[in-house]
Design a protein around this motif. Sequence first.
Motif, PDB file in Angstrom:
ATOM      1  N   PRO A 215      40.769-136.877  -1.025  1.00 46.92           N
ATOM      2  CA  PRO A 215      40.833-136.200   0.286  1.00 46.92           C
ATOM      3  C   PRO A 215      40.809-134.675   0.153  1.00 46.92           C
ATOM      4  CG  PRO A 215      42.419-137.991   0.179  1.00 46.92           C
ATOM      5  CD  PRO A 215      41.809-137.890  -1.186  1.00 46.92           C
ATOM      6  N   HIS A 216      41.457-134.170  -0.883  1.00 49.93           N
ATOM      7  CA  HIS A 216      41.492-132.731  -1.129  1.00 49.93           C
ATOM      8  C   HIS A 216      40.075-132.158  -1.313  1.00 49.93           C
ATOM      9  CE1 HIS A 216      43.073-128.988  -2.950  1.00 49.93           C
ATOM     10  NE2 HIS A 216      42.111-129.128  -3.853  1.00 49.93           N
ATOM     11  N   TYR A 217      39.284-132.803  -2.173  1.00 44.87           N
ATOM     12  CA  TYR A 217      37.927-132.304  -2.424  1.00 44.87           C
ATOM     13  C   TYR A 217      36.990-132.616  -1.250  1.00 44.87           C
ATOM     14  CZ  TYR A 217      39.497-131.272  -7.121  1.00 44.87           C
ATOM     15  OH  TYR A 217      40.186-130.767  -8.191  1.00 44.87           O
ATOM     16  N   LEU A 218      37.311-133.684  -0.532  1.00 43.92           N
ATOM     17  CA  LEU A 218      36.499-134.006   0.641  1.00 43.92           C
ATOM     18  C   LEU A 218      36.637-132.887   1.676  1.00 43.92           C
ATOM     19  CD1 LEU A 218      34.648-136.267   1.614  1.00 43.92           C
ATOM     20  CD2 LEU A 218      36.598-137.258   2.823  1.00 43.92           C
ATOM     21  N   LYS A 219      37.853-132.375   1.808  1.00 45.24           N
ATOM     22  CA  LYS A 219      38.098-131.282   2.732  1.00 45.24           C
ATOM     23  C   LYS A 219      37.296-130.045   2.300  1.00 45.24           C
ATOM     24  CE  LYS A 219      42.017-128.959   4.547  1.00 45.24           C
ATOM     25  NZ  LYS A 219      43.320-128.557   3.988  1.00 45.24           N
ATOM     26  N   MET A 220      37.292-129.797   1.007  1.00 44.59           N
ATOM     27  CA  MET A 220      36.526-128.658   0.494  1.00 44.59           C
ATOM     28  C   MET A 220      35.029-128.848   0.722  1.00 44.59           C
ATOM     29  SD  MET A 220      38.638-127.730  -2.971  1.00 44.59           S
ATOM     30  CE  MET A 220      37.394-126.766  -3.797  1.00 44.59           C
ATOM     31  N   GLU A 221      34.597-130.096   0.628  1.00 42.78           N
ATOM     32  CA  GLU A 221      33.173-130.374   0.857  1.00 42.78           C
ATOM     33  C   GLU A 221      32.816-130.132   2.320  1.00 42.78           C
ATOM     34  OE1 GLU A 221      29.358-132.216   1.482  1.00 42.78           O
ATOM     35  OE2 GLU A 221      31.209-132.896   2.447  1.00 42.78           O
ATOM     36  N   ARG A 222      33.692-130.576   3.222  1.00 46.18           N
ATOM     37  CA  ARG A 222      33.469-130.356   4.659  1.00 46.18           C
ATOM     38  C   ARG A 222      33.363-128.866   4.953  1.00 46.18           C
ATOM     39  NH1 ARG A 222      35.646-135.368   6.439  1.00 46.18           N
ATOM     40  NH2 ARG A 222      33.920-136.665   5.746  1.00 46.18           N
ATOM     41  N   GLU A 223      34.275-128.119   4.337  1.00 45.11           N
ATOM     42  CA  GLU A 223      34.287-126.670   4.535  1.00 45.11           C
ATOM     43  C   GLU A 223      32.970-126.064   4.038  1.00 45.11           C
ATOM     44  OE1 GLU A 223      37.439-123.029   3.763  1.00 45.11           O
ATOM     45  OE2 GLU A 223      37.031-124.428   2.153  1.00 45.11           O
ATOM     46  N   ALA A 224      32.504-126.572   2.892  1.00 45.97           N
ATOM     47  CA  ALA A 224      31.238-126.071   2.339  1.00 45.97           C
ATOM     48  C   ALA A 224      30.074-126.396   3.270  1.00 45.97           C
ATOM     49  CB  ALA A 224      31.003-126.679   0.966  1.00 45.97           C
ATOM     50  N   GLU A 225      30.145-127.531   3.942  1.00 49.85           N
ATOM     51  CA  GLU A 225      29.077-127.926   4.874  1.00 49.85           C
ATOM     52  C   GLU A 225      29.017-127.000   6.087  1.00 49.85           C
ATOM     53  OE1 GLU A 225      26.792-130.200   4.627  1.00 49.85           O
ATOM     54  OE2 GLU A 225      27.518-131.693   3.178  1.00 49.85           O
ATOM     55  N   THR A 226      30.203-126.592   6.556  1.00 54.15           N
ATOM     56  CA  THR A 226      30.246-125.838   7.806  1.00 54.15           C
ATOM     57  C   THR A 226      30.250-124.323   7.605  1.00 54.15           C
ATOM     58  OG1 THR A 226      32.645-126.105   7.810  1.00 54.15           O
ATOM     59  CG2 THR A 226      31.374-127.668   9.138  1.00 54.15           C
ATOM     60  N   ASN A 227      30.767-123.872   6.485  1.00 55.77           N
ATOM     61  CA  ASN A 227      30.865-122.434   6.262  1.00 55.77           C
ATOM     62  C   ASN A 227      29.974-122.052   5.079  1.00 55.77           C
ATOM     63  OD1 ASN A 227      31.610-119.821   5.739  1.00 55.77           O
ATOM     64  ND2 ASN A 227      33.813-120.180   6.076  1.00 55.77           N
ATOM     65  N   LEU A 228      28.876-121.422   5.390  1.00 54.01           N
ATOM     66  CA  LEU A 228      27.887-121.136   4.342  1.00 54.01           C
ATOM     67  C   LEU A 228      28.434-120.284   3.206  1.00 54.01           C
ATOM     68  CD1 LEU A 228      24.454-120.695   6.150  1.00 54.01           C
ATOM     69  CD2 LEU A 228      25.296-122.598   4.765  1.00 54.01           C
ATOM     70  N   THR A 229      29.398-119.410   3.517  1.00 54.67           N
ATOM     71  CA  THR A 229      29.919-118.592   2.416  1.00 54.67           C
ATOM     72  C   THR A 229      30.765-119.417   1.443  1.00 54.67           C
ATOM     73  OG1 THR A 229      31.840-117.896   3.713  1.00 54.67           O
ATOM     74  CG2 THR A 229      29.939-116.424   3.757  1.00 54.67           C
TER      75      THR A 229
END
Length: 294
Positions: A197-211
Amino acid sequence: MKIQFFILAIVLAILVTDSLAEKTRKHKKYRRHRVSTTSTELNLDNELNDEPVRDMDVEIPEEPETEITDNNAFSADPCLKVHCGAGRICEIDEDDEPQCICIPDCPIEVDSRRKVCSNHNETWTSDCAIYQQRCWCSTGDKRCKGEEYRHIHIEYYGVCRDMPECTKEEMADFPRRMRDWLFNVMRDLADRRELTPHYLKMEREAETNLTRRWTNAAIWKWCDLDGQPHDRSVSRHELFPIRAPLMSLEHCIAPFLNACDTDDDHRITLKEWGSCLELDEDELEDKCDEITEE
Ligand SMILES: *[C@@H]1O[C@H](CO)[C@@H](O)[C@H](O)[C@H]1NC(C)=O
Ligand SMILES: *[C@@H]1O[C@H](CO)[C@@H](O)[C@H](O)[C@H]1NC(C)=O
């Protein structure tokens, strides 16, 4: 006290054979699972390790309950508690003691894709054959082909071939391709629900925030590579899972990874990892998932 416990356990065992047998069976299943996971990890760990692989590693049961279950399970295979290094299997010797021996027969590989290239630039039929050879050399077996095979290891998967040199232009473009690749791997694992879940959250963030796109993938991969020991730096041995499989596809991977270790101390810190992927240092923070440790 211990003896009483033991006797009590035996009495219990006789009385409630059924339920205990059930329990033992469950326990064994769990153990077998653990044993196999650990040995996979070990394989990777000892891959480039020049030290001789430890002969055997006996798992010490953590809870007293486990001990009792074990004492009762006379017929349990002692090898279930032992995991052997790469190229070795467990065998019961004449004193009924578990023993790690060199794997007698590697599975016959007909698929040429299973071939591996050694650090001597020699093609071997399988990774098993390389580990077996190393085992023979470290145990003084006649089948050892020579002293130089004591430290044989897999350089990359696939047949040995002439590696084209990584040109300056290719190398200059490599960090971008590597970042892209890392993000795609992370996205793929997220789609397959294989991230915590921790890395999934980071992946979601990467999907939505290009930086965050490249940085989060870079952090995740670095944490992932820093396996055992979990010491916040990636050693050469720990690079094996990305180096060996990619070598035959990407001739720039080896020079790229070597260049990541800027201070040449054989370890890659998160800072070094970020800078060789050409990422902004300020965006990189150590956000490894600790949950997997427990
Ligand atoms: C390794 O072996 C391959 C295939 O035999 C050969 O083409 C290549 O030049 C060799 N590489 C080196 C560095 O010797
Ligand atoms: C995207 O990430 C950057 C860097 O971490 C952060 O400063 C910014 O607030 C984020 N933007 C959004 C919309 O969350």
